[in-house]
Each structure stands twice: as structure tokens, then as C-alpha cells.
Design an enzyme around this catalytic site. Structure first.
Site: not given
Ligand code: ADE
Ligand code: ZN
Length: 345
Positions: A14, A197
Site C-alpha cells: 500500500h 480509513e
Molecule cells: N490517496 C493517496 N493516499 C490516500 C489515502 N491515504 N486515502 C485515500 N486516498 C489516498
Molecule cells: Zn492509501
């Protein structure tokens, strides 16, 4: 423990290539391309990296991308990441890129892909680093935009290993992209999605049920739903967790509050990753270190995280096994040198 983490063979699953754009390189490319950045110095730009949430960060992330114009720019960006990853003993990396962040500025899809690809090939040759490229749709744009992006990707199928979903999560649920993900899967792409997230556990469920993803990127909020956690464990769905990102975007208040150890304890297939290391204050080993110190992770837990990273990758079974054998050798050698040090003292 720091040396143990440094030498540990690991995969990174990631990392957004545009999130590896270090301010020094950004200023170089801005100069090369005659683009003015709205900051008078590297220091002033770095001082702006004080985020309250994902949206705050994304504003700077998209602003930074604007200096990437030519194939060579994408090559230089990618090459800098690969060299840095190799120093952290990353053996395999699955790298996200955001073509819509570039095509909407008038940069051709092929310019982006060719530049990144040339660096990845060089990384294989010169660094012995294997890589896969995952194309992410921007979820704050309409699904039709993602459909057009997928059309462009289909002309370069051999270089794209998978499809992902990123950008502003809240208000842009996985359901919005059910159609385009169905087409991507039909074309044979394995899929992943950022979920949980900032968005709720329900988005993680949707990513599994509607997008049929093989991994969840982040997934922190899944912990709010015990049935969902049981399902993720039962189905062995990996989570690509990004500790420094969670701290800098205030998904988690302090390192000691990070759920990584609890996730391991529940039997979730968690991995540690850097997300956008140029913006969040550290690369993959820094992420391992901050968690090891704050949560007092044991060597066995650190090895489990690295083992999970290879298992959760899109490598073939044979390649995973080769990495896992080297990882086992490393863990055993560290154990026996520890034992002999203890015996001497
Ligand atoms: N694009 C780059 N980093 C990201 C993240 N942490 N969450 C969502 N989109 C992203
Ligand atoms: Zn990401």
C-alpha cells in the site's frame, strides 16, 4: 530491534507513487518544467504538511502532482521510491497510481504509465526488486470517469496487475463503483479498495460484497463491527494498514492507541505499509519501528507482519514461497544469534 526490522525482508502493498513525491524532487521538477509552486522554499512546503484529516492531505497531494508532466518525471518519481524502498529491504512492492489525477490535467495516460513502467523495469534489473502496478480510480469523481480510465487501461493490460479505489472516502461508498469494478473483474483484474480509513465499517462490507475485493486498504473502522471482523478473519482478507498515515491524518490519536496489535491478536491478516511516505514522515521501516516501540511488538509479531505481506501479495504461490523461505531463514538466524549473545553474557 531497529536493526532486526531494517534487515527483515518485506513486501509493501500500500504505497501511492504520487505520495512518495519528496519536496526536494518536487522543487527540482517544478524548476525543470517551469511551474511555480505556491511555496517559496522546501521548508515552507514541509511546514504545510500538518493535516487534520484525509481531505486536508488530499488537497496538497493533488497540488504536488501538478508538476509531473513528462514521462521522465514519472520515471524519476518512481525510481526515487524504488531506491528508497530497497534500502528498507523491501523485496516486492505493489504500487498504486492515480491516472485520473494526471489525465484530468491533460497528461496522457501513456505518459504516466510509460514513465512509471520504465522505472519499474530498471528496478527489477538494477535493484532486484519485483513490483506490480495497481491502478486506482478516484472515488470523488463519477463512475463514468472510472469507466473511461478502465478503457484506457485495457490497452495496456499486461502492465496493470490490479484495480483499486482511493481519494475522498466519506460520501463516496464502494457501491458507487459496483459497475466498473464488475467490468474490471470480468477483464481479469484482481481488485482492492480503500475502505474503513475515515468511512464506516459498512464501507468495508460493501467493498467485500459489491466490489469483491481481495484486500482492504486500511480497514481500521472494521473493528467497530465484531461480525465483520469475524468474517475478515474467517475469509482471510488481508488489511493493508498504514500506521504513520493513520497518525498524520488523525485516524488514530497516538501511536500507543493504534489497533495494529489488537488486529494481530484477533487473527486478522494485517500488513504494515507506508501509504504516502513523503507526506507522512516515514517509509515502511519507520512504520514498523513506530508500532514496535509504541505497542511493544515482539520479534514474532514483526515476522508475522512480514510473512503476511508476502502472503497477501499478488505474487504466484511459488514466488511467495521463495520469499517466505528467505524470511524464515532470516528469523531463524536472528534467533540463534540472539541465543549465542545471551549465552555469552
Ligand atoms: N490517496 C493517496 N493516499 C490516500 C489515502 N491515504 N486515502 C485515500 N486516498 C489516498
Ligand atoms: Zn492509501
Amino acid at each position: 530491534m531497529k536493526a532486526f526490522i531494517a534487515g527483515l525482508p518485506k513486501a509493501e502493498l500500500h504505497v501511492h507513487i504520487e505520495g512518495t513525491f519528496e519536496p526536494e524532487l518536487m522543487f527540482d521538477l517544478a524548476g525543470r518544467n517551469g511551474i511555480a509552486l505556491p511555496y517559496e522554499s522546501i521548508g515552507a512546503l514541509k511546514a504545510a504538511y500538518d493535516f487534520s484529516n484525509l481531505e486536508d492531505f488530499l488537497a496538497l497531494y493533488y497540488q504536488g502532482m501538478k508538476v509531473l508532466l513528462h514521462e521522465q518525471d514519472f520515471h524519476d518519481l518512481t525510481w526515487a521510491y524504488l531506491e528508497r524502498a530497497r534500502t528498507d529491504n523491501v523485496r516486492h512492492a505493489e504500487i498504486f497510481f492515480d491516472p485520473q489525477g494526471h489525465t484530468r490535467r491533460g497528461v496522457a495516460f501513456e505518459t504516466v504509465l510509460n514513465g512509471i513502467w520504465r522505472a519499474l523495469e530498471r528496478g527489477r534489473r538494477e535493484l532486484g526488486l519485483t513490483t506490480k502496478l495497481i491502478l486506482c480510480f478516484l472515488r470523488d469523481l463519477p463512475e463514468e470517469d472510472a469507466e473511461r480510465c478502465l478503457d484506457m487501461a485495457l490497452a495496456h493490460k499486461a502492465r496493470i496487475a490490479g484495480i483499486g479505489l482511493d481519494s475522498t472516502e466519506v460520501g463516496n461508498p464502494p457501491a458507487k463503483f459496483e459497475g466498473v469494478f464488475a467490468r474490471a473483474r470480468h477483464e481479469g483484474f484482481p481488485c482492492v479498495a480503500h475502505a474503513g480509513e475515515e468511512g464506516p465499517a459498512a464501507y468495508v462490507r460493501e467493498a467485500l460484497d459489491l466490489l469483491k475485493v481481495a484486500r482492504i486498504d486500511h480497514g481500521n473502522r472494521a473493528l467497530d463491527d465484531t461480525d465483520l471482523v469475524a468474517r475478515l478473519v474467517r475469509e482471510g482478507v488481508p488489511l493493508t494498514v498504514c500506521p504513520l498515515s493513520n497518525l498524520r491524518l488523525r485516524v488514530v490519536a497516538e501511536a500507543k492507541d493504534h489497533p495494529l496489535k489488537a488486529m494481530l491478536g484477533k487473527g486478522l491478516a494485517v500488513t504494515v505499509n507506508s501509504d504516502d511516505p513523503a507526506y507522512f514522515g516515514g517509509y515502511i521501516n519507520d512504520n514498523y519501528e513506530v508500532m514496535q516501540e509504541a505497542l511493544d511488538l515482539s520479534r514474532e509479531e514483526i515476522v508475522t507482519l512480514a510473512r503476511n505481506s508476502f502472503e497477501a501479495s499478488f505474487l504466484s504461490r511459488a514466488k511467495k514461497d521463495a520469499h517466505l523461505a528467505r524470511l524464515n531463514d532470516y528469523a531463524l538466524a536472528a534467533k540463534s544469534s540472539n541465543r549465542s549473545t545471551a549465552a555469552r553474557s
